[in-house]
Design a protein around this motif. Structure first.
Motif, mmCIF file in Angstrom:
data_model
loop_
_atom_site.group_PDB
_atom_site.id
_atom_site.type_symbol
_atom_site.label_atom_id
_atom_site.label_comp_id
_atom_site.label_asym_id
_atom_site.label_seq_id
_atom_site.Cartn_x
_atom_site.Cartn_y
_atom_site.Cartn_z
ATOM 1 N N ARG A 1 30.545 13.150 -25.872
ATOM 2 C CA ARG A 1 31.117 12.323 -24.810
ATOM 3 C C ARG A 1 30.880 10.838 -25.028
ATOM 4 N NH1 ARG A 1 30.826 14.671 -18.725
ATOM 5 N NH2 ARG A 1 31.746 12.611 -18.384
ATOM 6 N N GLY A 2 29.732 10.458 -25.545
ATOM 7 C CA GLY A 2 29.481 9.039 -25.821
ATOM 8 C C GLY A 2 29.779 8.160 -24.623
ATOM 9 N N PRO A 3 30.665 7.148 -24.766
ATOM 10 C CA PRO A 3 30.972 6.256 -23.647
ATOM 11 C C PRO A 3 31.707 6.947 -22.511
ATOM 12 C CG PRO A 3 32.456 5.849 -25.482
ATOM 13 C CD PRO A 3 31.395 6.778 -25.991
ATOM 14 N N ASN A 4 32.174 8.168 -22.732
ATOM 15 C CA ASN A 4 32.865 8.910 -21.686
ATOM 16 C C ASN A 4 31.904 9.660 -20.768
ATOM 17 O OD1 ASN A 4 35.837 8.548 -22.408
ATOM 18 N ND2 ASN A 4 34.993 9.236 -24.355
ATOM 19 N N ARG A 5 30.610 9.490 -20.983
ATOM 20 C CA ARG A 5 29.638 10.005 -20.027
ATOM 21 C C ARG A 5 29.702 9.186 -18.743
ATOM 22 N NH1 ARG A 5 24.300 9.543 -23.505
ATOM 23 N NH2 ARG A 5 25.442 7.651 -24.068
ATOM 24 N N LEU A 6 29.198 9.768 -17.669
ATOM 25 C CA LEU A 6 29.138 9.027 -16.413
ATOM 26 C C LEU A 6 28.241 7.804 -16.571
ATOM 27 C CD1 LEU A 6 28.763 11.861 -13.738
ATOM 28 C CD2 LEU A 6 30.856 10.686 -14.469
ATOM 29 N N PHE A 7 28.529 6.788 -15.791
ATOM 30 C CA PHE A 7 27.749 5.551 -15.830
ATOM 31 C C PHE A 7 26.269 5.825 -15.586
ATOM 32 C CE2 PHE A 7 26.099 1.605 -13.917
ATOM 33 C CZ PHE A 7 26.466 0.697 -14.895
#
Length: 339
Positions: A321-327
């Protein structure tokens, strides 16, 4: 001369009026979809995990889930006509009304936003352009590709990103362009180039089907930011809102711990007022955009939250997921609030 000028004026008036009427006829996309009885959703053939035919002979993948998300919001069931498009034809199809939405991974860039008569409706996926190389070459980073021959798909931002990056780093390269990603990958596998470049997600999806996948590596380095989101025609604010908020529902659900598996229980028992509003227990959030007040509940019930969708489609092809993880988990994805 006067008659000629009058004729020219009448002709101009006719075309302006016709264009206005055509625009007006297309300006209420939701009503058109409901009257038609199904969503016309533009998709690409982008490979395992994203858009492909599964073992049951059904359309499946991350892109297909986007179409299902919107159909669930509108109809409470999957009433979708999948319209095949390519990166070269998708915008024209959308502009002409051949499809209602193109959710299949267009990068949000200035010229696309400003010059096509189309609008982006948020960002649902953060990607970057990368490279696949053969392990035996010993290439570890992009700088090692100085002087290399690179395969790329033509007519996309990939070519410009490549030129910008290599010129900026004073790196030399030779380019071979192809009409689609499959041809570019085939040429790479046939040793016509030293590397193939496309979005890292596409490299993972396309590479999953390579017979010698373990002999190739996707470099960790990326040369561009590729924020991707669904596209709609300009001039229909309600339809843009529906698309934006339908995609937002999935991220909001993950933030609040609402999943496809527990949505029924959360709808009945969650003490969280925002969850109750999202699932239609309070307020009239659906009516505000022309949908049932259960529209968000139907999305989660039928499709799931963002994590459900990722785990079902992208985790199996090894995409992290990398940057597509939740904040809150160290990524960049966050939900707009339901209030």
């Amino acid at each position: 001369m006067i008659k000629s000028q009058l004729l020219t004026a009448y002709v101009a008036f006719f075309f302006v009026t016709a264009a206005a009427l055509c625009f007006s006829a297309q300006a209420d996309t939701l009503s058109e979809i409901k009257q038609r009885g199904y969503l016309r959703c533009g998709i690409t053939e982008s490979g395992a995990g994203f858009s492909y035919i599964n073992a049951k002979g059904e359309r499946a993948g991350f892109e297909i889930e986007h179409c299902k998300t919107l159909a669930a919001a509108i109809f409470g069931k999957f009433k979708v006509d999948y319209i095949m498009a390519t990166p070269q034809t998708a915008f024209t199809l959308l502009q002409s009304g051949g499809i209602d939405v193109f959710p299949s991974g267009a990068t949000w860039s200035f010229l696309r936003d400003a010059s096509l008569g189309l609008d982006f409706a948020g960002v649902y996926f953060l990607d970057g352009q990368g490279f696949m190389v053969r392990k035996k070459t010993g290439v570890k980073q992009v700088a090692d590709l100085d002087g290399a021959t690179i395969c790329v798909m033509q007519g996309t931002t990939l070519e410009q990103n490549l030129a910008d990056y290599f010129d900026g780093k004073s790196l030399r390269y030779s380019l071979i362009t192809f009409a689609d990603t499959d041809k570019a990958l085939e040429a790479y596998q046939a040793d016509r180039c030293d590397a193939v470049t496309m979005h890292r997600s596409a490299l993972a999806a396309r590479g999953a089907g390579m017979h010698d996948r373990d002999q190739h590596v996707i470099l960790a380095e990326v040369i561009s930011n590729e924020p991707q989101g669904p596209m709609v025609r300009q001039g229909d604010a309600r339809w843009r809102d529906i698309v934006l908020w339908a995609f937002n529902v999935r991220v909001a659900a993950e933030e609040h711990g609402v999943t496809q598996a527990n949505v029924e229980e959360m709808r009945r028992n969650s003490p969280n007022r925002e969850v109750q509003r999202m699932l239609g227990r309070y307020g009239k959030f659906g009516e505000a955009i022309g949908l049932s007040n259960e529209w968000a509940y139907d999305i989660i019930r039928l499709v799931g939250n963002y994590e459900d969708i990722w785990n079902r489609n992208l985790a199996p092809i090894g995409l992290e997921r990398g940057p597509n993880r939740l904040f809150k988990d160290g990524g960049l994805m966050f939900a707009l609030p339901f209030r």
